[in-house]
Scaffold this active site. Sequence first.
Site, PDB file in Angstrom:
ATOM      1  N   ILE A   1       9.028  16.164 -35.382  1.00 57.39           N
ATOM      2  CA  ILE A   1       9.780  17.284 -35.955  1.00 57.39           C
ATOM      3  C   ILE A   1       9.178  18.640 -35.594  1.00 57.39           C
ATOM      4  O   ILE A   1       9.805  19.672 -35.803  1.00 57.39           O
ATOM      5  CB  ILE A   1       9.920  17.165 -37.493  1.00 57.39           C
ATOM      6  CG1 ILE A   1       8.554  17.170 -38.176  1.00 57.39           C
ATOM      7  CG2 ILE A   1      10.731  15.924 -37.856  1.00 57.39           C
ATOM      8  CD1 ILE A   1       8.631  17.322 -39.686  1.00 57.39           C
TER       9      ILE A   1
ATOM     10  N   HIS B   1      -0.396   6.359 -35.195  1.00 54.27           N
ATOM     11  CA  HIS B   1       0.734   6.827 -34.397  1.00 54.27           C
ATOM     12  C   HIS B   1       0.232   7.413 -33.094  1.00 54.27           C
ATOM     13  O   HIS B   1      -0.788   8.084 -33.049  1.00 54.27           O
ATOM     14  CB  HIS B   1       1.604   7.838 -35.153  1.00 54.27           C
ATOM     15  CG  HIS B   1       0.895   9.053 -35.641  1.00 54.27           C
ATOM     16  ND1 HIS B   1       0.036   9.027 -36.731  1.00 54.27           N
ATOM     17  CD2 HIS B   1       0.920  10.326 -35.212  1.00 54.27           C
ATOM     18  CE1 HIS B   1      -0.430  10.248 -36.940  1.00 54.27           C
ATOM     19  NE2 HIS B   1       0.089  11.052 -36.030  1.00 54.27           N
TER      20      HIS B   1
ATOM     21  N   ASN C   1      -4.722  10.501 -32.364  1.00 53.37           N
ATOM     22  CA  ASN C   1      -5.710  11.244 -33.152  1.00 53.37           C
ATOM     23  C   ASN C   1      -6.242  10.295 -34.219  1.00 53.37           C
ATOM     24  O   ASN C   1      -5.464   9.660 -34.928  1.00 53.37           O
ATOM     25  CB  ASN C   1      -5.060  12.463 -33.816  1.00 53.37           C
ATOM     26  CG  ASN C   1      -4.538  13.452 -32.801  1.00 53.37           C
ATOM     27  OD1 ASN C   1      -5.122  13.637 -31.751  1.00 53.37           O
ATOM     28  ND2 ASN C   1      -3.423  14.080 -33.112  1.00 53.37           N
TER      29      ASN C   1
ATOM     30  N   VAL D   1      -1.247  12.491 -40.737  1.00 47.30           N
ATOM     31  CA  VAL D   1      -0.602  11.354 -41.398  1.00 47.30           C
ATOM     32  C   VAL D   1      -1.462  10.141 -41.081  1.00 47.30           C
ATOM     33  O   VAL D   1      -1.643   9.796 -39.909  1.00 47.30           O
ATOM     34  CB  VAL D   1       0.849  11.142 -40.903  1.00 47.30           C
ATOM     35  CG1 VAL D   1       1.458   9.908 -41.547  1.00 47.30           C
ATOM     36  CG2 VAL D   1       1.696  12.380 -41.169  1.00 47.30           C
TER      37      VAL D   1
END
Length: 118
Positions: A35, A104, A91, A100
Amino acid sequence: MSTYDPDCLFCKIAAGEAPADIVRQGERVVAFRDINPQAPTHVLLVPRDHYPDAAGAARAGTGLLDEIAREAHAIAESEGIAETGYRLVFNTGSGAGQTVFHLHGHLLGGRGLEWPPG
């Protein structure tokens, strides 16, 4: 064994409980557009199972990181960036920019990516 964290946004996206611009999905991995894109192509690849980071997934020894890399390349091909080059970033930890805490990978491409990053 499947794991799910009801407080995790990426678990909710992977389960179809939260909205996202889905690019590709399989049995173990869901990919969707970031996003806040940092490149013309910026896709996040998340496992359906909850792992806090890449190290946790690697310790599990399920081949999940390999699968994410294969899926990233397939997306790079479909986005037309495989030939010109792309970056796949994981990361791990807040000091590396992870915000988060669900594993991912960031697939980035479509522009020149300088080195070193950051």
